[in-house]
Write an enzyme that holds these catalytic residues in place. Structure first.
Site: not given
Ligand code: NPQ
Ligand code: MG
Length: 390
Positions: A154, A180, A182, A207, A232, A257, A281, A309
């Site tokens: 990501s 992926k 953002k 995402d 996403e 998500d 998750k 994640g």
């Molecule tokens: C998601 N994660 O899928 C999350 C969002 C995310 C790997 O994209 C601190 C704790 C910062 C949790 C940033 C990925 C974060 C977090 C992004 C979760 O949407």
């Molecule tokens: Mg997400």
């Protein structure tokens, strides 16, 4: 509560052989520096404050991770709220009586509304403890069959397009099977177009972490031109209906998500047509029992799932690997190498991605990694233990 259609009562993944009396719950706040800032549509972080929980019984220690962030931006839970709920309610419920399995444990947490990430942390720790006591790996304990799992990465929002393109190249060279991106308004169509132009055949997804509304319908429809694997969580963090409306207008599958917080919501989303793919998750859905039930539902219905994640330390990452070894996890997960986020991890060895873009599912007892307690202690900002009384 576990009420999944496909979960056989008496299955070992839900019921331990002998009731376990938990003697102690450990809570630690550990701050790990990130190798580089991670920016999403809701903000940017430079360090990850991680809430680790441990449970002790019969000379064994099980480890879990509470995935909440410091600020309530991804979801309403935070390190602070999960710490409070764990210490003042969940730890007591866990230690009140011997635990006969995950079903028993998750049922004890049901009277406390919400606070899924807090509940999940203790379920993870308990599950690691059970696996160790039975001399099995976590993956074995939950019925995982894969020896290796496919993984993706990501990529956060960057200062410039060049910085993003550079990271795309870097992670593709390391073997990651899916990229992926953002996205948010102003950082979407142009960057996706350019990444796709340079890499016409890779698995590519985006995402939005709830950065859009249905008013952006035409804008979101333009994403259909790029052959994305999925979009996403484009809309509100708790929405199902608007996503169903949007999915009708899009060729690209929507993956939910934030909105899928339990089995019932997952079932409703599929029935409404709010998504065609699901990201699981363990923290978001409140623990292994719900994660397994959602996996089983999707497996039954032929809906592909993947493991999401939360910038976990190695402890959360090891639990994600076990989950992703289940047969329904056919899409690459957000289970990157430890080195994607951290210079040093809290487990030994660290999680590594092979050149073919897979990670090995450990076969050793419990997590299958050694927990580096010395390093954890050096990075600990606050710690507390709750001992069983009576
Ligand atoms: C998601 N994660 O899928 C999350 C969002 C995310 C790997 O994209 C601190 C704790 C910062 C949790 C940033 C990925 C974060 C977090 C992004 C979760 O949407
Ligand atoms: Mg997400």
């Amino acid at each position: 509560m576990v009420d999944g259609p496909n979960i056989a009562d008496g299955h070992s993944r839900l019921n331990s052989a002998d009731p376990v009396t938990i003697e102690k719950v450990g809570m630690r706040l550990v701050r790990l520096p990130l190798k580089e800032a991670f920016e999403t549509s809701f903000g940017s972080i430079n360090t990850r404050l991680i809430f680790l929980v441990s449970v002790e019984a019969g000379g064994f220690t099980g480890w879990g991770e509470v995935v909440a962030a410091e600020e309530p931006r991804y979801s309403y839970e935070t390190v602070g709220t999960t710490y409070h709920v764990t210490r003042d309610y969940l730890a007591q419920a866990l230690m009140a009586e011997p635990v006969t399995g995950l079903t028993d444990l998750s049922a004890r947490f049901v009277p406390f509304k919400g606070h899924k990430m807090a509940k999940a942390g203790l379920e993870l720790a308990y599950q690691d403890l059970s696996a160790q006591m039975e001399g099995r790996s976590l993956a074995e304990l939950i019925g995982g069959s894969r020896e290796r799992v496919p993984v993706g990465v990501s990529l956060g929002i960057q200062a410039t397009l060049d910085a993003l393109l550079d990271r795309v190249d870097r992670y593709l060279a390391l073997g990651y099977q899916r990229i992926k991106l953002k996205i948010k308004p102003g950082w979407d169509l142009e960057i996706v177009e350019e990444v796709r132009r340079r890499h016409p055949t890779i698995l590519l997804s985006v995402d939005a972490n709830s950065a859009y509304t249905l008013e952006d319908l035409d804008h979101l429809k333009a994403l259909d031109d790029f052959g994305l694997l999925m979009i996403e969580q484009p809309l509100d963090h708790d929405d199902l209906l608007d996503h169903a409306r949007l999915q009708l207008e899009l060729k690209t599958p929507i993956c939910l998500d934030e909105s899928l917080t339990n089995l019932r919501r997952a079932e409703q989303a599929l029935n409404l047509g709010s998504c065609r793919l699901i990201n699981i998750k363990i923290g978001r859905v409140g623990g292994y029992s719900q994660a397994l039930a959602i996996h089983d539902l999707c497996y039954q219905r032929g809906i592909p799932v993947w493991c999401g994640g939360m910038l976990e330390s190695g402890i959360g990452r090891a639990h994600n690997l076990a989950l992703a070894s289940l047969p329904g996890f056919t899409l690459p997960g957000d289970i990157s190498a430890s080195s994607r986020y951290f210079d040093r991890d809290v487990i030994v060895p660290e999680v590594m991605v092979a050149p073919d873009g897979t990670v090995e599912v450990p076969r050793g007892r419990g997590l299958g990694f050694e927990v580096d307690v010395g390093y954890i202690e050096r990075r600990t900002e606050m710690a507390e233990q709750i001992v069983r009384t009576g």
